[in-house]
Design a protein around this motif. Structure first.
Motif, PDB file in Angstrom:
ATOM      1  N   HIS A 108      -4.759  10.949  -5.344  1.00  0.00           N
ATOM      2  CA  HIS A 108      -4.391  11.900  -4.220  1.00  0.00           C
ATOM      3  C   HIS A 108      -3.415  12.736  -5.023  1.00  0.00           C
ATOM      4  O   HIS A 108      -1.832  12.616  -4.698  1.00  0.00           O
ATOM      5  CB  HIS A 108      -4.000  11.456  -2.888  1.00  0.00           C
ATOM      6  CG  HIS A 108      -4.835  11.046  -2.716  1.00  0.00           C
ATOM      7  ND1 HIS A 108      -5.431  10.098  -2.510  1.00  0.00           N
ATOM      8  CD2 HIS A 108      -6.428  11.480  -1.323  1.00  0.00           C
ATOM      9  CE1 HIS A 108      -6.487   9.261  -1.584  1.00  0.00           C
ATOM     10  NE2 HIS A 108      -6.747  10.076  -1.275  1.00  0.00           N
ATOM     11  N   GLU A 131     -13.289  12.842  -1.199  1.00  0.00           N
ATOM     12  CA  GLU A 131     -12.769  13.575  -0.552  1.00  0.00           C
ATOM     13  C   GLU A 131     -11.409  14.142  -2.013  1.00  0.00           C
ATOM     14  O   GLU A 131     -10.818  15.474  -2.001  1.00  0.00           O
ATOM     15  CB  GLU A 131     -11.077  13.449   0.613  1.00  0.00           C
ATOM     16  CG  GLU A 131     -10.041  13.579   0.819  1.00  0.00           C
ATOM     17  CD  GLU A 131      -9.377  13.638   1.906  1.00  0.00           C
ATOM     18  OE1 GLU A 131      -8.565  13.618   2.155  1.00  0.00           O
ATOM     19  OE2 GLU A 131     -10.161  11.770   2.342  1.00  0.00           O
ATOM     20  N   ASN A 148     -12.297  17.060  -4.260  1.00  0.00           N
ATOM     21  CA  ASN A 148     -12.376  18.116  -3.708  1.00  0.00           C
ATOM     22  C   ASN A 148     -10.760  18.497  -3.944  1.00  0.00           C
ATOM     23  O   ASN A 148     -10.732  20.142  -4.321  1.00  0.00           O
ATOM     24  CB  ASN A 148     -13.126  18.175  -2.485  1.00  0.00           C
ATOM     25  CG  ASN A 148     -13.990  18.152  -2.016  1.00  0.00           C
ATOM     26  OD1 ASN A 148     -14.563  18.907  -3.167  1.00  0.00           O
ATOM     27  ND2 ASN A 148     -14.577  17.332  -1.478  1.00  0.00           N
ATOM     28  N   GLN A 149      -9.484  17.783  -3.647  1.00  0.00           N
ATOM     29  CA  GLN A 149      -8.528  18.121  -3.810  1.00  0.00           C
ATOM     30  C   GLN A 149      -8.217  18.176  -4.968  1.00  0.00           C
ATOM     31  O   GLN A 149      -7.156  19.449  -4.839  1.00  0.00           O
ATOM     32  CB  GLN A 149      -7.773  16.435  -2.848  1.00  0.00           C
ATOM     33  CG  GLN A 149      -5.543  16.663  -2.610  1.00  0.00           C
ATOM     34  CD  GLN A 149      -4.948  15.556  -2.085  1.00  0.00           C
ATOM     35  OE1 GLN A 149      -4.710  14.924  -3.342  1.00  0.00           O
ATOM     36  NE2 GLN A 149      -5.667  15.107  -1.213  1.00  0.00           N
ATOM     37  N   HIS A 171      -5.399  15.905   4.943  1.00  0.00           N
ATOM     38  CA  HIS A 171      -5.668  14.912   5.534  1.00  0.00           C
ATOM     39  C   HIS A 171      -4.965  13.657   5.975  1.00  0.00           C
ATOM     40  O   HIS A 171      -4.763  13.020   5.524  1.00  0.00           O
ATOM     41  CB  HIS A 171      -7.111  14.112   5.264  1.00  0.00           C
ATOM     42  CG  HIS A 171      -8.140  15.156   4.742  1.00  0.00           C
ATOM     43  ND1 HIS A 171      -8.918  15.784   6.254  1.00  0.00           N
ATOM     44  CD2 HIS A 171      -8.386  16.438   3.695  1.00  0.00           C
ATOM     45  CE1 HIS A 171      -9.740  16.742   5.757  1.00  0.00           C
ATOM     46  NE2 HIS A 171      -9.127  17.414   3.912  1.00  0.00           N
ATOM     47  N   HIS A 186      -2.413  14.749   1.997  1.00  0.00           N
ATOM     48  CA  HIS A 186      -2.694  13.830   1.644  1.00  0.00           C
ATOM     49  C   HIS A 186      -1.386  12.305   2.428  1.00  0.00           C
ATOM     50  O   HIS A 186      -1.375  11.510   1.241  1.00  0.00           O
ATOM     51  CB  HIS A 186      -3.775  13.544   2.294  1.00  0.00           C
ATOM     52  CG  HIS A 186      -4.786  13.569   1.459  1.00  0.00           C
ATOM     53  ND1 HIS A 186      -5.148  14.354  -0.091  1.00  0.00           N
ATOM     54  CD2 HIS A 186      -5.673  12.355   1.566  1.00  0.00           C
ATOM     55  CE1 HIS A 186      -6.194  13.156  -0.158  1.00  0.00           C
ATOM     56  NE2 HIS A 186      -7.318  13.060   0.552  1.00  0.00           N
TER      57      HIS A 186
END
Length: 366
Positions: free
Chosen positions: A109, A149, A152-153, A226, A251
């Motif tokens: 992330h 996710e 897209n992040q 998120h 995140h």
């Protein structure tokens, strides 16, 4: 930068992108243009537990003044970024670099990585350049990616999108990517397109405009983080430190781990090799590490690697044809000759790993 100089405002490049997008190839190409007098450092985070990128970077022929630090295991940003900070601090102290590259795992992330790097602790030592995200434009037609996710992040945080593998595109692929980025990101994003990782340092240089780094900038209107938990399940229970330091002179989220980070290398079994597996974010990895006594038949090895259906394969091998490096995705098979290796490593990432791969790999030994 001399060894006695204070580490200050080192140009720092985050190179992110999903599995198989070409991050390693791009960094390897940038290394070819490194000024001879400069010291460059690379912090690389891998989803797999074995860690291969360090060998691929370290053992490029005639690569002087480059320092590498690995954080395998896909957990560089866990525990409030502690593994990342430990690795980065040691790398900066050792290398005293003129330039820093950070390659997060394709399943990590990047917002968490960016938060660590933009924290007060690094404000004096690092100057964050454009956040670069590599994307294979063909993937935006596949829901396995567009519904992931992390994929897209990576796009949301980018200052610069580099469309990779353009030699494999259909006519509409690049336009489709630009439309998708426009939908995902609320800011104007710079675009470049390339194949085989060919990009210049000038194209990725320039301060980031990220609101995470520059709080005075207005955040993206629809950007959001998120709160979630995701786990990496490791099929081994032991204490080890995921570290490899190599010097060349010529995140919000939480992780569950069954190991802790200690300052000791992972021992090999009596048979001279070990297997380690990992899983998380919808993917599994399996890797092997072999002592120098094990040599591979290069022809058998190539044939075996071509049979594997995986998202990404990386390996560095001692073989009967000298030391060889492999960087393989679903549609590319790259082999390079490396400087002499002290061990062999391979890491495979796929939606589901096959235990039969070990049997076939062992058949490639001489």
């Amino acid at each position: 930068m001399s060894q006695n100089q204070k580490i200050s405002k080192v140009p720092s490049h985050i190179i992110t992108g999903f599995l198989g997008s070409g991050k390693t190839s791009l960094i390897l190409n940038l290394l070819k243009a490194k000024p001879e007098h400069e010291r460059w450092a690379i912090l690389v985070n891998e989803f797999g537990e074995i860690g291969v990128d360090g060998s691929l970077f370290e053992h490029q022929p005639q690569q002087a003044g480059v320092f590498i630090r690995e954080v395998p295991g896909g957990c560089m940003c866990c525990a409030a970024g502690l593994p990342m900070q430990v690795a980065l601090n040691e790398l900066l102290t050792r290398a005293k670099p003129d330039r820093l590259f950070i390659e997060p795992t394709g399943l990590g992330h990047p917002i968490e990585v960016l938060k660590v790097l933009s924290s007060e602790h690094y404000q004096e030592s690092l100057a964050l350049e454009k956040i670069v995200t590599l994307v294979d434009a063909r993937k935006v037609a596949d829901t396995r990616y567009t519904e992931h996710e992390t994929f897209n992040q990576q796009i949301k945080i980018a200052d610069l999108i580099i469309a990779t593998k353009t030699d494999l595109y259909q006519p509409d692929d690049l336009a489709r990517l630009k439309d998708y980025v426009s939908d995902v990101s609320a800011v104007d994003v710079e675009f470049h397109a390339t194949s085989h990782g060919k990009i210049t340092l000038a194209q990725i240089t320039g301060a980031t405009a990220s609101p995470i780094v520059n709080p005075t900038l207005k955040p993206e209107p629809h950007a959001h983080e998120h709160e979630h938990e995701h786990e990496h399940e490791h099929e081994h229970e032991h204490e080890h430190e995921h570290e490899h330091e190599h010097e060349h002179h010529n995140h919000s989220h939480s992780h569950s781990h069954s190991h802790s980070h200690k300052n000791q290398p992972e021992p090999l079994a009596d048979n001279g090799y070990r297997q380690v597996a990992n899983q998380g974010e919808g993917y599994e990895s399996i890797g092997w590490q072999f002592s120098s006594e094990h040599r591979f038949d290069a022809s058998k090895l190539r044939e075996f690697l071509k049979t594997i259906n995986a998202e990404r394969i990386k390996g560095s091998f001692i073989s009967d044809e000298n030391s060889l490096g492999f960087n393989i995705t679903e549609d590319s098979f790259n082999e390079t000759r490396l400087a002499p290796l002290s061990e062999s490593r391979i890491e495979i990432i796929a939606p589901t790993v096959q235990q039969s791969w070990q049997t076939e790999l062992l058949k490639c030994l001489l």
